[in-house]
Design an enzyme around this catalytic site. Sequence first.
Site, PDB file in Angstrom:
ATOM      1  N   ASP A 127      -9.261 -16.912 -12.181  1.00  0.00           N
ATOM      2  CA  ASP A 127      -8.459 -17.431 -10.927  1.00  0.00           C
ATOM      3  C   ASP A 127      -7.610 -18.839 -11.233  1.00  0.00           C
ATOM      4  OD1 ASP A 127      -7.599 -17.152  -8.167  1.00  0.00           O
ATOM      5  OD2 ASP A 127      -9.467 -16.602  -7.638  1.00  0.00           O
ATOM      6  N   TRP A 162      -1.443 -15.687  -8.902  1.00  0.00           N
ATOM      7  CA  TRP A 162      -0.554 -15.132  -7.785  1.00  0.00           C
ATOM      8  C   TRP A 162       0.915 -15.290  -8.077  1.00  0.00           C
ATOM      9  CZ3 TRP A 162      -3.234 -20.402  -6.915  1.00  0.00           C
ATOM     10  CH2 TRP A 162      -4.525 -20.116  -6.939  1.00  0.00           C
ATOM     11  N   GLY A 163       1.599 -15.103  -9.493  1.00  0.00           N
ATOM     12  CA  GLY A 163       2.982 -15.442  -9.466  1.00  0.00           C
ATOM     13  C   GLY A 163       3.368 -16.705  -9.789  1.00  0.00           C
ATOM     14  N   ASP A 184      -2.848 -13.329  -1.851  1.00  0.00           N
ATOM     15  CA  ASP A 184      -3.888 -12.324  -1.545  1.00  0.00           C
ATOM     16  C   ASP A 184      -3.661 -11.427  -0.625  1.00  0.00           C
ATOM     17  OD1 ASP A 184      -5.507 -14.148  -3.309  1.00  0.00           O
ATOM     18  OD2 ASP A 184      -6.708 -14.745  -1.972  1.00  0.00           O
TER      19      ASP A 184
END
Length: 380
Positions: A127, A162-163, A184
């Site tokens: 993450d 997340w880009g 998300d």
Amino acid sequence: MAMAAKPPLGWNSWNTFSHDINETLIKEAADAMVESGLKDAGYEYIVIDDCWSCRQRDENGRLVADPEKFPNGMKALADYIHSKGLKFGMYSCVGTRTCADYPGSFDYEFVDAETFAEWGVDYLKYDYCFKPRSADGPTLYRRMAMALRNSGRDILLSACNWGNDNTVDWIRSTGAHMYRSTGDIVDSWQSIKDIAVSQMEKQKFAGPYCFNDMDMLIVGMYGKSHNSWIARGGCTTEEYKTHFSLWAMMNSPLMIGCDIRSMNDDTKAILMNRDILAINQDVEARTPTVLKEWSEGADTAVTMFKPLENGDYAIGFFNFCDGDNGTHIQFSDMGLPTRGYGLQLYDLWEQKDLGVHTCKYSAALPAHGCLMVRAKVVKL
Ligand code: GLA
């Protein structure tokens, strides 16, 4: 060994269980993966997401599994999962802490990769929370990729930033095997639609050994999540079918997010539709061509097609409208000559032959619905 030649298939604890995880649950998920038939359909990873560790590292700087949630430790759990013929995934983070405030791997990448290898981990979701501002994101993914590749064990790297920082430009070069390039997902139709629409232009960057992960599936959740931010009322079976079809068509990894111990028949039929899975797992993983019909200035319908390894084509018709809607495809856009050839169409959800068509095919779709077909070129 090369990993992720095809989009990875599995289950992840986050969407339904979030922080509320423990050894019994994970073992039951592994049991359910086998008993339900998901394993036979191709799903193989059981992944524990955030919230599995103690709040601090031990005196040697090692990560420690929470002894209350995982009393027998991670090695024993890995052994159990492996004994079922499945693979074991875990979670950490680029930053100093994980998104839920457990220790992250920043500056501990090689130590943690060693720990994961000792435990028998096969997959690491990685993450992007609590990244020190001065640290460079691509370098941190490169660092963990190097650590895993030199850990003595095949461990798939599932990046999750997340880009941010234009992920698609650099992620393949880091060594990661899949990457999230959206925020998300939550259990609502709006979320399915937003993610699908936002990823259509990004498909060209994904392919074997590094797939664009459109996020874990919400299929079969029906609003049931221990995380109220994710729950959001859920979707209809029709919407889950469209969600699964989009993710399959767009070559996304398919990581199930519902409680696989208690799936209803509709959920099983969606997740284990062999024909749709074959579209997702096609060895060539071609980027789908997207034909948008944004005619009214709002999202209306989208048609996608992609060539498959055996000469067939997958065609998906998707209705993003809140009402019934028709859409069509002109076969000449796919490359078919206007005379002498046609397409034999097979409906992958209804499992029925739609006959041979020339020139074009029009699909009538319910609100938020889809039609998925496999097309075979025939000489007339
Ligand atoms: C981030 C990720 C999610 C999940 C949570 C866990 O939000 O994008 O998929 O892993 O962290 O805290």
